[in-house]
Design a protein around this motif. Structure first.
Motif, PDB file in Angstrom:
ATOM      1  N   SER A   1       0.832  -1.210   0.000  1.00 19.45           N
ATOM      2  CA  SER A   1       0.000   0.000   0.000  1.00 19.45           C
ATOM      3  C   SER A   1       0.865   1.260   0.000  1.00 19.45           C
ATOM      4  CB  SER A   1      -0.922  -0.015   1.218  1.00 19.45           C
ATOM      5  OG  SER A   1      -0.157  -0.014   2.400  1.00 19.45           O
ATOM      6  N   MET A   2       1.991   1.238   0.732  1.00 22.03           N
ATOM      7  CA  MET A   2       2.886   2.383   0.763  1.00 22.03           C
ATOM      8  C   MET A   2       3.515   2.617  -0.596  1.00 22.03           C
ATOM      9  SD  MET A   2       2.965   3.944   3.690  1.00 22.03           S
ATOM     10  CE  MET A   2       4.508   4.779   3.722  1.00 22.03           C
ATOM     11  N   ASP A   3       3.870   1.523  -1.282  1.00 32.27           N
ATOM     12  CA  ASP A   3       4.421   1.685  -2.639  1.00 32.27           C
ATOM     13  C   ASP A   3       3.402   2.336  -3.568  1.00 32.27           C
ATOM     14  OD1 ASP A   3       6.858   0.581  -1.899  1.00 32.27           O
ATOM     15  OD2 ASP A   3       6.264  -1.485  -2.393  1.00 32.27           O
ATOM     16  N   GLU A   4       2.172   1.863  -3.449  1.00 31.91           N
ATOM     17  CA  GLU A   4       1.123   2.463  -4.284  1.00 31.91           C
ATOM     18  C   GLU A   4       0.933   3.938  -3.933  1.00 31.91           C
ATOM     19  OE1 GLU A   4      -2.337   0.133  -3.797  1.00 31.91           O
ATOM     20  OE2 GLU A   4      -1.555  -1.577  -4.957  1.00 31.91           O
ATOM     21  N   MET A   5       0.985   4.178  -2.590  1.00 30.71           N
ATOM     22  CA  MET A   5       0.810   5.553  -2.133  1.00 30.71           C
ATOM     23  C   MET A   5       1.932   6.447  -2.639  1.00 30.71           C
ATOM     24  SD  MET A   5      -0.079   6.495   1.757  1.00 30.71           S
ATOM     25  CE  MET A   5       0.103   8.209   2.165  1.00 30.71           C
ATOM     26  N   HIS A   6       3.164   5.955  -2.611  1.00 31.00           N
ATOM     27  CA  HIS A   6       4.300   6.709  -3.121  1.00 31.00           C
ATOM     28  C   HIS A   6       4.153   6.972  -4.613  1.00 31.00           C
ATOM     29  CE1 HIS A   6       6.742   7.089   0.466  1.00 31.00           C
ATOM     30  NE2 HIS A   6       6.675   5.745   0.702  1.00 31.00           N
ATOM     31  N   ARG A   7       3.685   5.980  -5.292  1.00 33.38           N
ATOM     32  CA  ARG A   7       3.469   6.169  -6.744  1.00 33.38           C
ATOM     33  C   ARG A   7       2.429   7.272  -6.993  1.00 33.38           C
ATOM     34  NH1 ARG A   7       3.027  -0.184  -8.394  1.00 33.38           N
ATOM     35  NH2 ARG A   7       5.255  -0.700  -8.057  1.00 33.38           N
TER      36      ARG A   7
ATOM     37  N   LYS B   1       3.013  10.730  -8.798  1.00 37.51           N
ATOM     38  CA  LYS B   1       2.166  11.175  -9.917  1.00 37.51           C
ATOM     39  C   LYS B   1       1.543  12.538  -9.614  1.00 37.51           C
ATOM     40  CE  LYS B   1       0.902   6.651 -11.758  1.00 37.51           C
ATOM     41  NZ  LYS B   1      -0.221   5.720 -11.990  1.00 37.51           N
ATOM     42  N   HIS B   2       1.062  12.664  -8.362  1.00 35.43           N
ATOM     43  CA  HIS B   2       0.439  13.927  -7.966  1.00 35.43           C
ATOM     44  C   HIS B   2       1.450  15.067  -8.016  1.00 35.43           C
ATOM     45  CE1 HIS B   2      -2.677  16.348  -6.182  1.00 35.43           C
ATOM     46  NE2 HIS B   2      -1.825  16.728  -5.182  1.00 35.43           N
ATOM     47  N   ILE B   3       2.702  14.771  -7.548  1.00 34.64           N
ATOM     48  CA  ILE B   3       3.749  15.805  -7.594  1.00 34.64           C
ATOM     49  C   ILE B   3       4.047  16.181  -9.020  1.00 34.64           C
ATOM     50  CG2 ILE B   3       6.206  16.196  -7.150  1.00 34.64           C
ATOM     51  CD1 ILE B   3       5.775  14.482  -4.585  1.00 34.64           C
ATOM     52  N   VAL B   4       4.126  15.149  -9.853  1.00 32.47           N
ATOM     53  CA  VAL B   4       4.366  15.439 -11.283  1.00 32.47           C
ATOM     54  C   VAL B   4       3.250  16.304 -11.860  1.00 32.47           C
ATOM     55  CG1 VAL B   4       4.552  14.369 -13.542  1.00 32.47           C
ATOM     56  CG2 VAL B   4       5.812  13.403 -11.596  1.00 32.47           C
ATOM     57  N   ASP B   5       2.012  15.953 -11.500  1.00 36.21           N
ATOM     58  CA  ASP B   5       0.874  16.742 -11.984  1.00 36.21           C
ATOM     59  C   ASP B   5       0.958  18.170 -11.463  1.00 36.21           C
ATOM     60  OD1 ASP B   5      -0.089  14.575 -13.381  1.00 36.21           O
ATOM     61  OD2 ASP B   5      -1.326  13.867 -11.689  1.00 36.21           O
ATOM     62  N   LEU B   6       1.324  18.311 -10.149  1.00 39.71           N
ATOM     63  CA  LEU B   6       1.446  19.652  -9.564  1.00 39.71           C
ATOM     64  C   LEU B   6       2.537  20.439 -10.232  1.00 39.71           C
ATOM     65  CD1 LEU B   6       1.038  18.890  -5.750  1.00 39.71           C
ATOM     66  CD2 LEU B   6      -0.534  20.227  -7.173  1.00 39.71           C
ATOM     67  N   LYS B   7       3.690  19.775 -10.501  1.00 40.87           N
ATOM     68  CA  LYS B   7       4.770  20.471 -11.199  1.00 40.87           C
ATOM     69  C   LYS B   7       4.331  20.934 -12.558  1.00 40.87           C
ATOM     70  CE  LYS B   7       8.773  18.352  -9.014  1.00 40.87           C
ATOM     71  NZ  LYS B   7       9.918  17.473  -9.214  1.00 40.87           N
ATOM     72  N   GLN B   8       3.562  20.093 -13.259  1.00 38.25           N
ATOM     73  CA  GLN B   8       3.065  20.522 -14.585  1.00 38.25           C
ATOM     74  C   GLN B   8       2.104  21.711 -14.453  1.00 38.25           C
ATOM     75  OE1 GLN B   8       1.318  17.026 -16.342  1.00 38.25           O
ATOM     76  NE2 GLN B   8       3.365  16.051 -16.745  1.00 38.25           N
TER      77      GLN B   8
END
Length: 454
Positions: free
Chosen positions: A428-434, A438-445
């Motif tokens: 679950s933590m791996d999924e959460m990190h992913r 993804k969210h960070i990448v989206d925020l950076k975009q």
């Protein structure tokens, strides 16, 4: 020399004797004539006396300096030299009268003089010579006594074996007692019958001798009659040739001759009948002689058995004589033993004193051993207590091990569950990190778009 009953030796002879017989080791090497002449050295003389006392009484030199523990002496250091000298003086005063020296003084130890020291040492030397000779004699007597004791033991064993043999020969076993009684009764009966038959045989022999005498007389008479008949025939022939016979005389002579012939025939018949009777008696005598021969054989067997018994009786007498000789030898040996015991009395007394000292030492050692054994018993008791405690602790450890095993099982189960939870959590933590990435990448975009807009 005139006053003393022993020879006074020269200094060289005394030095050689004491170096070889009394002193040992370095003391013998360093002892010289200069220690005695011209003025004797007190230390050398004192060591000589100490060694003599040690040789005779087994009193060691270091024992002269010992003081009884029961005595309360102040400043014992001051008494060390004096105690050794006084001890040597007292022992020498007790010993020198046996050497025929009665004027020994304390000055002979502290400041000895030459002549007095030589006389004392000569007396001791004479006594040691006498002691050596007596000890050799005693050793010889001891060796003879030991050999005699060995012989006595062998002789006593031989006597015991001989007595056992005599008992075996004289005593009849109970299994053969009835047979022996029967044999004795049969022997008595045989002796009675032998005596009776011997008497009958003697009577028969006497009658046979009488008959033989009668037969001899009859044969002599027959021979005489035959001789007379022959002579008469010759006379008749001569008379016939000389005389003219008348018929009447011839008839009378013929009748006489016939009567004579009848008488001769009758005597011949009687002799024949007697001969038949004698033959019958001779046959009976031969039969009795066969029986007598049989009885004679039995008597010979009896005689051989009696000879055997006589031989055994002689052997018994010889054994008794040997036993008496051995008894005399034993008495002599007992006398010698008493003499040897008296001679060894002094040694036994000395040994008893030494044994008393050894007994005291043994008692001290036994007391020490008892104390050590008490301590060992206490240690053993403590050891048993510790063993009981160890057993209790081992029981508790086993219980703890069982509990630990059960806890380990529970822990293994819990760890398995935790591992499963950990696996699920990590997934679950791996999924959460992913997702976060993804969210960070989206925020950076989004931020880049926002910055571009601004």
């Amino acid at each position: 020399m005139s006053e003393n009953t022993f020879p006074v030796y020269t200094a060289d002879a005394i030095v050689n004797f004491y170096r070889t017989e009394v002193l040992t080791g370095q003391e013998a090497k360093h002892f010289t004539k200069g220690d005695l002449t011209p003025s004797p050295k007190p230390e050398a003389v004192q060591t000589l006396y100490m060694r003599v006392l040690h040789l005779l009484y087994r009193f060691r030199p270091e024992c002269h300096s010992m003081v009884p523990l029961m005595e309360n002496i102040q400043n014992p250091v001051y008494h060390e030299g004096a105690t050794a000298i006084t001890s040597v003086y007292i022992r020498m005063q007790q010993f020198l009268p046996m050497c025929l020296v009665y004027d020994f003084s304390l000055n002979d130890l502290l400041a000895p003089k030459k002549q007095k020291t030589l006389t004392v040492l000569s007396a001791i030397m004479n006594f040691l010579h006498f002691r050596k000779q007596r000890m050799e004699m005693i050793f010889e007597k001891q060796a003879r006594f030991r050999t005699d004791m060995d012989r006595l033991q062998t002789y006593s064993r031989g006597n015991l074996e001989a007595e056992k043999k005599i008992e075996m020969l004289t005593t009849i076993p109970p299994e053969q007692q009835a047979e022996a009684d029967e044999l004795a009764a049969a022997l008595s009966e045989l002796q009675a019958t032998n005596i009776h038959e011997y008497q009958e045989v003697e009577a028969m022999n006497e009658s046979i001798a009488e008959w033989k005498a009668k037969i001899a007389e009859k044969t002599q008479k027959l021979a005489q009659v035959k001789v007379d008949v022959c002579s008469l025939k010759e006379d008749v022939g001569k008379l016939r040739s000389q005389i003219v016979e008348s018929p009447e005389e011839l008839k009378a002579q013929m009748e006489k001759m016939r009567e004579n012939v009848k008488n001769i025939k009758n005597t011949i018949k009687e002799t024949d009948e007697r001969m038949v009777e004698m033959q019958n008696s001779v046959q009976s005598v031969t039969h009795t002689e066969a029986e007598i021969q049989h009885m004679y054989n039995l008597l010979q067997d009896l005689e051989s058995s009696m000879n055997n018994t006589k031989q055994r009786a002689e052997e018994h007498k010889e054994l008794t004589a040997q036993y008496e000789k051995k008894q005399k030898e034993l008495r002599n040996l007992c006398v010698e033993e008493g003499q040897l015991k008296r001679a060894l009395g002094m040694k036994l007394d000395k040994e008893s004193k030494q044994n008393i000292r050894r007994q005291k030492k043994r008692e001290m050692k036994e007391q020490h051993i008892q104390e050590v054994l008490g301590q060992c018993n206490q240690i053993h008791q403590k050891r048993e207590e510790m063993a009981d405690r160890i057993q209790e602790i081992s029981g508790e450890t086993q219980q703890l091990r069982a509990k630990m095993q059960s806890l380990r099982d529970v822990c293994s189960k819990e760890t398995a569950k935790a591992q499963a939870l950990y696996d699920t959590l990590t997934a679950s933590m791996d999924e959460m990190h992913r997702r976060i990435e993804k969210h960070i990448v989206d925020l950076k975009q989004d931020v880049s778009k926002m910055s571009a807009d601004f």
